[in-house]
Write a protein that holds these residues in place. Structure first.
Motif, PDB file in Angstrom:
ATOM      1  N   ASP A 247      -2.694  -0.939  -3.229  1.00  0.00           N
ATOM      2  CA  ASP A 247      -3.630   0.177  -3.141  1.00  0.00           C
ATOM      3  C   ASP A 247      -2.895   1.475  -2.841  1.00  0.00           C
TER       4      ASP A 247
ATOM      5  N   LYS B   7       0.842  -1.202   0.000  1.00  0.00           N
ATOM      6  CA  LYS B   7       0.000   0.000   0.000  1.00  0.00           C
ATOM      7  C   LYS B   7       0.871   1.243   0.000  1.00  0.00           C
TER       8      LYS B   7
ATOM      9  N   GLY C 283      -7.524   6.302  -0.382  1.00  0.00           N
ATOM     10  CA  GLY C 283      -7.049   6.184  -1.747  1.00  0.00           C
ATOM     11  C   GLY C 283      -6.555   7.471  -2.366  1.00  0.00           C
TER      12      GLY C 283
END
Length: 311
Positions: free
Chosen positions: A198, A139, A188
């Motif tokens: 992500d 991430k 996000g």
């Protein structure tokens, strides 16, 4: 590959916490999203990430320090199990793209530990034959921002536009009842992830300007209100400011400076907006700006007949 200790700028006997701290600082400064289009910084970022991948895990660091693996993470034994691309020195180099570790960066702030806990534990037993590792999805880092608001915007709610580090402009919805120092998370909207991971989040810390009229205490609002001598003595209906506009409030007769009146439900929303605090109005009796001889004569005559203790 160069000496990973020199790449990170730490001593060979540096504790793990120091190595992590140094890497965090470098990763935030050198991340490609912070330096778009700078190939030299991107290359340096890859090097410090690979160096940390080697030294950030105590077991792998021990193997490097004792000569069991080299600076590229390859086993030094001529009988090392192979696959991948031979490097001409008896070993085999397993890699993903340009990164020999399948790891080209690191997260920041509150998710560093998570990344290094998962990304630095040897090969992936399900990665296929020949010693190749599948790149692990990581991430992206969170990015912190600060946003200034008026008190009314925080109490009522508002929509504000901010410019992200990526150059993207985004509208942010400020929930009614937001408090000073509160952090909003936009999922996000942080830096992009690695290996298909992500994106991180945008963390927006709110700063609320002091208001000229209202003071906030918890979910309640407070304000000062001047009233005339006649209003103080006789009472009546007076106009009072609230965060949503002016309202009429009943003023009791014989109201003194320092008296506090309450307007129910005129404070800040809470409990997801289902409830609101109250507003407290602090009264101050204000005499005329200019001397009024008639008032002076009246008060002198009245006070002689009706003495009372004010203190």
């Amino acid at each position: 590959m160069q000496d990973p200790y020199k790449i990170l700028g730490v001593a060979k006997n540096a504790p793990q916490d120091e190595i992590k701290k140094v890497y965090r600082k470098l990763a935030r400064e050198l991340h490609p999203d912070v330096n778009p289009g700078d190939s030299k910084i991107e290359e340096r970022f890859k090097k410090i990430s690979a160096a940390y991948h080697l030294l950030g895990d105590p077991e792998r660091r021990k193997k490097f320090d004792t000569g069991q693996i080299d600076a590229d993470g390859r086993e030094t034994s001529p009988f090392a199990r192979g696959g991948g691309h031979a490097d001409g020195r008896g070993g085999a180099r397993a890699y993903a793209g340009d990164d020999p570790f399948g790891f080209s960066g690191a997260n920041a702030e509150d998710i560093f530990d998570e990344i290094f806990g998962k990304g630095g534990r040897g090969g992936n037993p399900g990665a296929g034959f020949g010693g190749h590792r599948r790149p692990e999805k990581v991430k992206g880092p969170n990015i912190s921002y600060e946003l200034s608001l008026d008190l009314a915007e925080a109490i009522i709610g508002a929509t504000k536009r901010i410019n992200l580090a990526s150059g993207k402009s985004l509208e942010v919805s400020i929930p009614a009842g937001s408090e000073d120092g509160q952090t909003l998370r936009l999922k996000g909207q942080g830096m992009t992830g690695m290996n298909g991971g992500d994106a991180g989040d945008a963390l927006i810390k709110l700063h609320i300007h002091p208001d000229k009229v209202f003071r906030r205490e918890g979910n309640d609002l407070h304000c000062d209100l001047a009233i005339s001598l006649a209003e103080a003595v006789l009472g009546g209906s007076i106009e009072v400011p609230t965060i949503n506009g002016k309202v009429n409030m009943k003023l009791p007769a014989n109201a003194n400076s320092g008296s506090k009146l309450r307007l129910r439900g005129k404070g800040a929303p809470y409990n997801r907006g289902d409830k609101r605090g109250d507003q407290y109005v602090h009264l101050t009796v204000k005499l005329p700006e200019e001397r009024d001889d008639e008032l002076v004569d009246f008060v002198r005559e009245w006070s002689e007949k009706h003495p009372y203790k004010a203190r």
